[in-house]
Design a protein around this motif. Sequence first.
Motif, PDB file in Angstrom:
ATOM      1  N   ASP A 156       4.235  -0.640   0.526  1.00  0.00           N
ATOM      2  CA  ASP A 156       3.716  -0.333   1.863  1.00  0.00           C
ATOM      3  C   ASP A 156       2.278   0.162   1.810  1.00  0.00           C
ATOM      4  OD1 ASP A 156       6.305  -0.924   2.495  1.00  0.00           O
ATOM      5  OD2 ASP A 156       6.734   0.949   3.557  1.00  0.00           O
ATOM      6  N   ASN A 157       1.971   0.967   0.799  1.00  0.00           N
ATOM      7  CA  ASN A 157       0.632   1.545   0.710  1.00  0.00           C
ATOM      8  C   ASN A 157      -0.314   0.748  -0.186  1.00  0.00           C
ATOM      9  OD1 ASN A 157       0.834   4.066   2.387  1.00  0.00           O
ATOM     10  ND2 ASN A 157       2.600   4.302   1.047  1.00  0.00           N
ATOM     11  N   ASP A 158       0.069  -0.513  -0.419  1.00  0.00           N
ATOM     12  CA  ASP A 158      -0.837  -1.455  -1.081  1.00  0.00           C
ATOM     13  C   ASP A 158      -1.690  -2.185  -0.042  1.00  0.00           C
ATOM     14  OD1 ASP A 158       0.293  -0.769  -3.488  1.00  0.00           O
ATOM     15  OD2 ASP A 158       1.594  -2.532  -3.602  1.00  0.00           O
ATOM     16  N   SER A 204      -7.404  -3.113  -4.654  1.00  0.00           N
ATOM     17  CA  SER A 204      -8.253  -3.698  -5.698  1.00  0.00           C
ATOM     18  C   SER A 204      -9.105  -4.845  -5.159  1.00  0.00           C
ATOM     19  CB  SER A 204      -7.376  -4.213  -6.846  1.00  0.00           C
ATOM     20  OG  SER A 204      -6.530  -5.254  -6.389  1.00  0.00           O
ATOM     21  N   TRP A 205      -8.942  -5.143  -3.885  1.00  0.00           N
ATOM     22  CA  TRP A 205      -9.626  -6.284  -3.263  1.00  0.00           C
ATOM     23  C   TRP A 205     -10.039  -5.937  -1.838  1.00  0.00           C
ATOM     24  CZ3 TRP A 205      -8.147  -8.923   1.197  1.00  0.00           C
ATOM     25  CH2 TRP A 205      -8.759 -10.170   1.440  1.00  0.00           C
ATOM     26  N   ARG A 220      -6.576  -4.474  -0.121  1.00  0.00           N
ATOM     27  CA  ARG A 220      -5.200  -4.767  -0.559  1.00  0.00           C
ATOM     28  C   ARG A 220      -5.121  -4.596  -2.079  1.00  0.00           C
ATOM     29  NH1 ARG A 220      -4.678 -10.671   2.460  1.00  0.00           N
ATOM     30  NH2 ARG A 220      -5.777 -10.011   4.344  1.00  0.00           N
ATOM     31  N   ARG A 221      -3.951  -4.217  -2.556  1.00  0.00           N
ATOM     32  CA  ARG A 221      -3.739  -4.129  -4.008  1.00  0.00           C
ATOM     33  C   ARG A 221      -3.103  -5.432  -4.477  1.00  0.00           C
ATOM     34  NH1 ARG A 221      -0.069  -1.599  -8.207  1.00  0.00           N
ATOM     35  NH2 ARG A 221       1.591  -1.676  -6.660  1.00  0.00           N
ATOM     36  N   HIS A 253     -12.794  -8.911  -5.796  1.00  0.00           N
ATOM     37  CA  HIS A 253     -11.848  -8.055  -6.537  1.00  0.00           C
ATOM     38  C   HIS A 253     -12.638  -7.115  -7.451  1.00  0.00           C
ATOM     39  CE1 HIS A 253      -8.148 -10.643  -5.892  1.00  0.00           C
ATOM     40  NE2 HIS A 253      -9.105 -11.488  -5.569  1.00  0.00           N
ATOM     41  N   VAL A 254     -12.097  -5.933  -7.708  1.00  0.00           N
ATOM     42  CA  VAL A 254     -12.745  -5.036  -8.673  1.00  0.00           C
ATOM     43  C   VAL A 254     -11.919  -4.984  -9.963  1.00  0.00           C
ATOM     44  CG1 VAL A 254     -13.805  -3.648  -6.865  1.00  0.00           C
ATOM     45  CG2 VAL A 254     -11.604  -2.927  -7.836  1.00  0.00           C
ATOM     46  N   PRO A 255     -12.575  -4.660 -11.081  1.00  0.00           N
ATOM     47  CA  PRO A 255     -11.834  -4.576 -12.353  1.00  0.00           C
ATOM     48  C   PRO A 255     -10.894  -3.366 -12.359  1.00  0.00           C
ATOM     49  CG  PRO A 255     -14.236  -4.631 -12.713  1.00  0.00           C
ATOM     50  CD  PRO A 255     -14.013  -4.398 -11.262  1.00  0.00           C
TER      51      PRO A 255
END
Length: 262
Positions: A156-158, A204-205, A220-221, A253-255
């Motif tokens: 939910d928290n992604d 992460s995005w 979003r993760r 996206h991040v690393p």
Amino acid sequence: MFKIATWNVNSIRIRLNLLAKLVYDEIPDVICLQEVKAKEADFPFTEIKKLGFENIALYSMPGYNGVAILSKIPFLKEQKYTRVEKNDARHISVELNNGIELHNVYVPAGGDIPDANNNPSFVHKLNFIDEMKDFFEKTPNKKRIICGDFNVAPLDNDVWNHKAMLKIISHTPIEIEKVNNWFNCGKFIDIIRSIYPEPEKVYSWWSYRNPNWQTNNKGRRLDHIWCSPDIAQKINEVKILKSFRLQERPSDHVPIIAELEI
DNA sequence: ATGGTGGAAGGTCCA
């Protein structure tokens, strides 16, 4: 100590400077890349070896997709996988000589329409995830890491708003169910959430299409690092390098970095 | 209420 990074670079050639920054800042042993978007002849092997990564496993094609594993640790074995009967260059694995079997996966994005009857890309994505589950169920291994861009934000928290996102591809119930089946089949540990548990929002995005991505923060993760239970109690640190989204010519996206004791 | 941006290619397709 073992330090791994995963990053959807959205073109390795455009992101070489940021890759160098990642290497200098974090000093990872292994980097898993997705969406390298370069055929073998165009892949910057020389530049990457100069950064200290002598071992490179690449599964790529022209234009789209493509995954790579860059490593300071030698490979004992490497394997490319055809998935859902397409030579799509989305899954590669290596056996590292520290005993870890490492999988790098780029799950299809799945298009825009969240309806399997009207969107072949979505069907492709769902079948891909089913196939991942079948594969890992049939080939158990006690020292395994699976990482990459799964294009699904399962918790939910992604996402910024669970309810609002249920009809948006990456957070639909059917995708989440399939990813959970994949996750549960190996009793995997979600390395990122083991350090940043819910209800913390973790992303992460952030879409390129939102110029106010920082203020709105509707991320979003989508990127994940899982490991088998045997190495789960030895997670030292996890970092989501959000600052990479602020750099010049960023990926969307991040690393993500994880440090494990092995 | 559809578009917004970025990348590979050098058309559009994909995300």
